[in-house]
Write a protein that holds these residues in place. Structure first.
Motif, short mmCIF file in Angstrom:
data_model
loop_
_atom_site.label_atom_id
_atom_site.label_comp_id
_atom_site.label_asym_id
_atom_site.label_seq_id
_atom_site.Cartn_x
_atom_site.Cartn_y
_atom_site.Cartn_z
N TYR A 252 4.96 12.49 12.75
CA TYR A 252 3.75 13.25 11.82
C TYR A 252 3.21 12.27 10.95
CZ TYR A 252 7.48 16.42 11.91
OH TYR A 252 8.85 17.42 12.48
N ALA A 253 2.05 13.33 10.89
CA ALA A 253 0.63 12.57 9.97
C ALA A 253 1.22 11.84 8.38
CB ALA A 253 -0.49 13.82 9.51
N ASN A 254 1.05 11.14 7.92
CA ASN A 254 1.24 10.15 6.69
C ASN A 254 0.12 10.45 5.93
OD1 ASN A 254 1.97 9.21 4.66
ND2 ASN A 254 2.08 6.59 5.36
N PRO A 255 0.38 11.34 4.86
CA PRO A 255 -0.75 11.42 4.06
C PRO A 255 -0.88 10.45 2.91
CG PRO A 255 0.87 13.05 3.35
CD PRO A 255 1.53 12.24 4.48
N THR A 256 0.13 9.25 2.80
CA THR A 256 -0.62 9.03 1.53
C THR A 256 -0.32 7.38 2.17
OG1 THR A 256 1.93 9.08 0.63
CG2 THR A 256 0.31 9.68 0.17
N PRO A 257 -1.12 6.82 3.13
CA PRO A 257 -0.66 5.25 4.40
C PRO A 257 -1.12 4.56 3.26
CG PRO A 257 -3.23 6.29 4.49
CD PRO A 257 -2.26 7.30 3.89
N ALA A 258 -1.32 4.32 1.82
CA ALA A 258 -1.67 3.13 0.83
C ALA A 258 -0.19 2.88 0.25
CB ALA A 258 -2.76 3.34 -0.24
N PRO A 259 0.24 3.90 -0.35
CA PRO A 259 2.12 3.17 -0.23
C PRO A 259 2.65 3.02 0.52
CG PRO A 259 1.63 5.27 -1.38
CD PRO A 259 0.49 5.32 -0.01
N MET A 260 2.41 3.30 1.63
CA MET A 260 3.41 2.35 2.75
C MET A 260 2.77 0.82 2.72
SD MET A 260 3.24 2.92 7.13
CE MET A 260 4.29 4.95 6.95
N LEU A 261 1.82 1.08 3.12
CA LEU A 261 1.49 -0.44 3.19
C LEU A 261 1.26 -1.47 1.98
CD1 LEU A 261 -0.26 -3.19 4.03
CD2 LEU A 261 -2.57 -2.32 3.10
N VAL A 262 1.30 -0.67 0.44
CA VAL A 262 2.00 -1.78 -0.73
C VAL A 262 3.71 -1.92 -0.48
CG1 VAL A 262 2.31 -1.24 -3.02
CG2 VAL A 262 0.20 -0.57 -1.69
N ASP A 263 4.45 -0.98 -0.03
CA ASP A 263 5.27 -1.24 -0.08
C ASP A 263 6.43 -2.43 1.37
OD1 ASP A 263 8.58 -0.39 0.22
OD2 ASP A 263 8.98 -0.26 2.55
N SER A 264 5.54 -2.63 2.23
CA SER A 264 5.49 -2.84 3.12
C SER A 264 4.75 -4.65 3.01
CB SER A 264 4.71 -3.18 4.31
OG SER A 264 4.99 -1.53 4.57
N VAL A 265 4.28 -4.41 1.97
CA VAL A 265 3.90 -6.14 1.19
C VAL A 265 4.90 -6.17 0.31
CG1 VAL A 265 2.41 -7.59 0.00
CG2 VAL A 265 1.18 -5.76 1.60
N GLU A 266 5.57 -6.03 -0.75
CA GLU A 266 6.32 -5.93 -1.34
C GLU A 266 7.63 -6.34 -0.89
OE1 GLU A 266 5.10 -3.15 -5.04
OE2 GLU A 266 6.48 -1.67 -4.13
N ARG A 267 7.88 -5.64 0.07
CA ARG A 267 9.77 -6.07 0.81
C ARG A 267 9.03 -7.63 1.40
NH1 ARG A 267 10.41 -3.12 5.10
NH2 ARG A 267 8.48 -1.53 4.72
N ALA A 268 7.52 -7.64 1.83
CA ALA A 268 7.63 -9.42 2.33
C ALA A 268 7.43 -10.11 1.50
CB ALA A 268 6.62 -8.83 3.27
N LEU A 269 7.08 -9.86 0.17
CA LEU A 269 7.07 -11.36 -0.95
C LEU A 269 8.60 -11.46 -1.19
CD1 LEU A 269 4.61 -9.27 -3.30
CD2 LEU A 269 4.25 -11.20 -1.73
N ARG A 270 9.09 -10.69 -1.34
CA ARG A 270 11.14 -10.56 -1.45
C ARG A 270 10.89 -11.47 -0.34
NH1 ARG A 270 10.41 -5.48 -3.89
NH2 ARG A 270 10.47 -5.86 -6.05
N ASN A 271 10.83 -11.29 0.64
CA ASN A 271 11.61 -11.26 2.07
C ASN A 271 11.04 -13.36 2.24
OD1 ASN A 271 13.15 -9.20 2.77
ND2 ASN A 271 12.23 -8.66 4.21
N ASN A 272 10.71 -13.22 1.86
CA ASN A 272 9.48 -14.67 2.13
C ASN A 272 9.69 -15.66 1.18
OD1 ASN A 272 7.72 -14.75 4.96
ND2 ASN A 272 8.11 -12.69 4.43
N GLY A 273 10.84 -15.66 -0.01
CA GLY A 273 10.90 -16.07 -0.87
C GLY A 273 10.21 -16.15 -1.81
N ILE A 274 8.93 -15.25 -2.42
CA ILE A 274 8.03 -15.24 -3.17
C ILE A 274 8.70 -14.42 -4.40
CG2 ILE A 274 5.74 -14.87 -4.25
CD1 ILE A 274 4.95 -15.41 -1.30
N GLN A 275 9.23 -14.78 -5.10
CA GLN A 275 9.67 -13.61 -6.55
C GLN A 275 8.59 -12.67 -7.21
OE1 GLN A 275 12.26 -15.64 -9.65
NE2 GLN A 275 11.74 -18.25 -8.32
#
Length: 479
Positions: A252-275
């Motif tokens: 489906y279309a995503n009406p709020t892509p910005a939170p999706m991107l923010v969530d992806s960045v936050e998970r990447a921070l944690r997965n890459n050893g950045i507290q």
């Protein structure tokens, strides 16, 4: 005697072939005589590019619904106004201070209308999430105390064109154009309905924080027919119709892509050893005095974007180009964000550019860049003029025809089985009771341009595609 007889037979065969060979106008007359077009609105135009004159036409001045053939219009104007090497840019800022590897403040991703960020259809482009992580490491940042902010304010609401049908907005082809887009502004939603028509469980991939799935379905054990709608105000994917206990999964279309991107960045921070110590009260406002540029993400070049959108008929990409054209005009006024009538500004800029190239835009009724709105209309004369102009224009060595897909299976089985399918490049457009094609022949060095716009036919969509494909075989098989 036998020699005379053979010559007579040969002459008779030549005469028969001459009688049966179709001229361009003859091929058009044969096409429009089909009974399924009895009540249809049909326009056909064939242009000899060497002379820039019509060699066959039918109702060339009549304006018909264009569907996705409108994408050739915005693509042409984008090549002329933005240039073939144009790239969207998305700056990422650090808003705060860095002390001994600890950054206290916000990571701000400033969307500027790039529709390609994280696109699954352009997998070779740079990954903005990886770019952010690499840039943080390069600065020696190991801890972040603040928030990741997706700044989606560049385009104001509504993110879709008001002429789009509300029933299209939830589907993958109805994805809106945001200032900050991500993952093609699409999501995969899985949900299970219970026996009372309620959502018992659901999941969204990639995750979209804050998005709800709401059921307004009726319980019906004997029927499963769900229609989705998008409610941007909640935001929510709203389900209506009849259903029993069943599990569904769709894109489906995503009406709020910005939170999706923010969530992806936050998970990447944690997965890459950045507290990452998220501060819930982090500043949402941006203090320019404290900003520093972390990285600039760049999209693929315009030619790659156009090739992709014409091949896949991507409405979101195409409409994003219209808004980029409008933003180019508005940027001269030195405003940071775009106005609510940006789509109209883009349309005016497209028409002005076409007129400056000598194309009459009176028969062009353009509302969006994609053709999704049924209020988009044009005559085949307009398309003939535009395609003829673009056939004689190159943009740093790039032509429109170079970016258009081959016909192949886009116009029925008859054309697909004919060698002509690899020699014709075209853009198709279809919606309910609408089937259109515009393009060139032969592909590498076009000598002819054509436009076929058919509205209100009485057969199925596959049947009208087959009919038009057979017409193109008749037309170009004799040229």
């Amino acid at each position: 005697m036998m020699k005379r007889t053979a010559i007579s037979i040969l002459l008779a065969m030549v005469a028969i072939l001459q009688l049966t060979a179709l001229t361009p106008q003859g091929a058009i007359d044969k096409f429009i005589s089909n009974s399924v077009l009895r009540y249809a609105s049909v326009g056909v135009q064939v242009i000899d590019l060497d002379s820039a004159k019509s060699i066959g036409s039918y109702r060339p001045e009549q304006a018909n619904i264009t569907a996705s053939t409108m994408k050739t219009v915005v693509s042409s104007a984008a090549l002329g106004l933005l240039g073939p090497h144009f790239r969207f840019e998305t700056p990422v800022y650090l808003d705060g201070e860095l002390v001994d590897g600890t950054f206290k403040g916000n990571i701000v991703i400033r969307g500027l209308g790039d529709p390609t960020i994280g696109s699954v259809f352009l997998p070779c482009q740079a990954n903005i999430v990886d770019e952010i992580i690499s840039a943080l490491r390069a600065r020696g940042i190991h801890t972040i105390e603040g928030a990741v902010i997706g700044d989606d304010s560049y385009y104001c609401y509504p993110y879709y064109d008001l002429a789009w049908d509300v029933g299209d907005l939830a589907y993958d082809y109805g994805a809106a154009v945001h200032g900050l887009s991500f993952h093609d502004n699409l999501m995969t939603a899985s949900f299970t309905m219970d026996s009372r028509g309620r959502v018992s469980s659901s999941s969204i991939t990639p995750p979209v924080p804050g998005l709800k799935i709401i059921s307004r379905c009726r319980s019906n054990r004997g029927r499963n027919s769900i229609t989705p709608y998008m409610d941007y105000s909640v935001p929510a994917l709203v389900l209506t119709g009849d259903t029993g206990a069943k599990t569904y999964r769709d894109t489906y279309a995503n009406p709020t892509p910005a939170p999706m991107l923010v969530d992806s960045v936050e998970r990447a921070l944690r997965n890459n050893g950045i507290q990452y110590r998220q501060e819930l009260n982090a500043r949402d406002s941006v203090d320019h005095a404290e900003r520093s540029l972390l990285v600039i993400h760049k999209s693929p070049e315009l030619t790659e974007i156009i090739t992709s959108l014409l091949d896949r008929s991507d409405n979101m990409f195409a409409h994003a180009l219209l808004r980029a054209i409008g933003a180019r005009d508005w940027a001269t006024k030195e405003f940071e964000n775009m106005p609510s009538d940006l789509d109209a500004i883009g349309v005016a800029a497209v028409k002005r550019w076409l007129e400056n190239q000598g194309v009459n835009t009176d028969p062009l009724f353009m509302r969006d860049g994609s053709g999704l709105a049924r209020s988009n209309k044009a005559s085949v004369n307009f398309f003939g003029d535009m395609l003829s102009m673009m056939a004689h224009r190159t943009f740093d060595g790039v032509r429109l025809c170079d970016l258009m897909p081959q016909a192949m299976g886009r116009a029925g089985k008859t054309l697909k089985a004919n060698p002509l399918s690899e020699q014709i490049v075209l853009k198709s457009g279809s919606m309910r009771h609408v089937q259109c094609y515009v393009g060139y022949y032969p592909a590498e060095e076009p000598h002819y341009a054509f436009a076929v716009l058919v509205n209100n036919f009485t057969c199925s969509q596959p049947s009208i595609r087959e009919l038009i494909g057979a017409f193109l075989c008749d037309l170009f098989g004799e040229l």
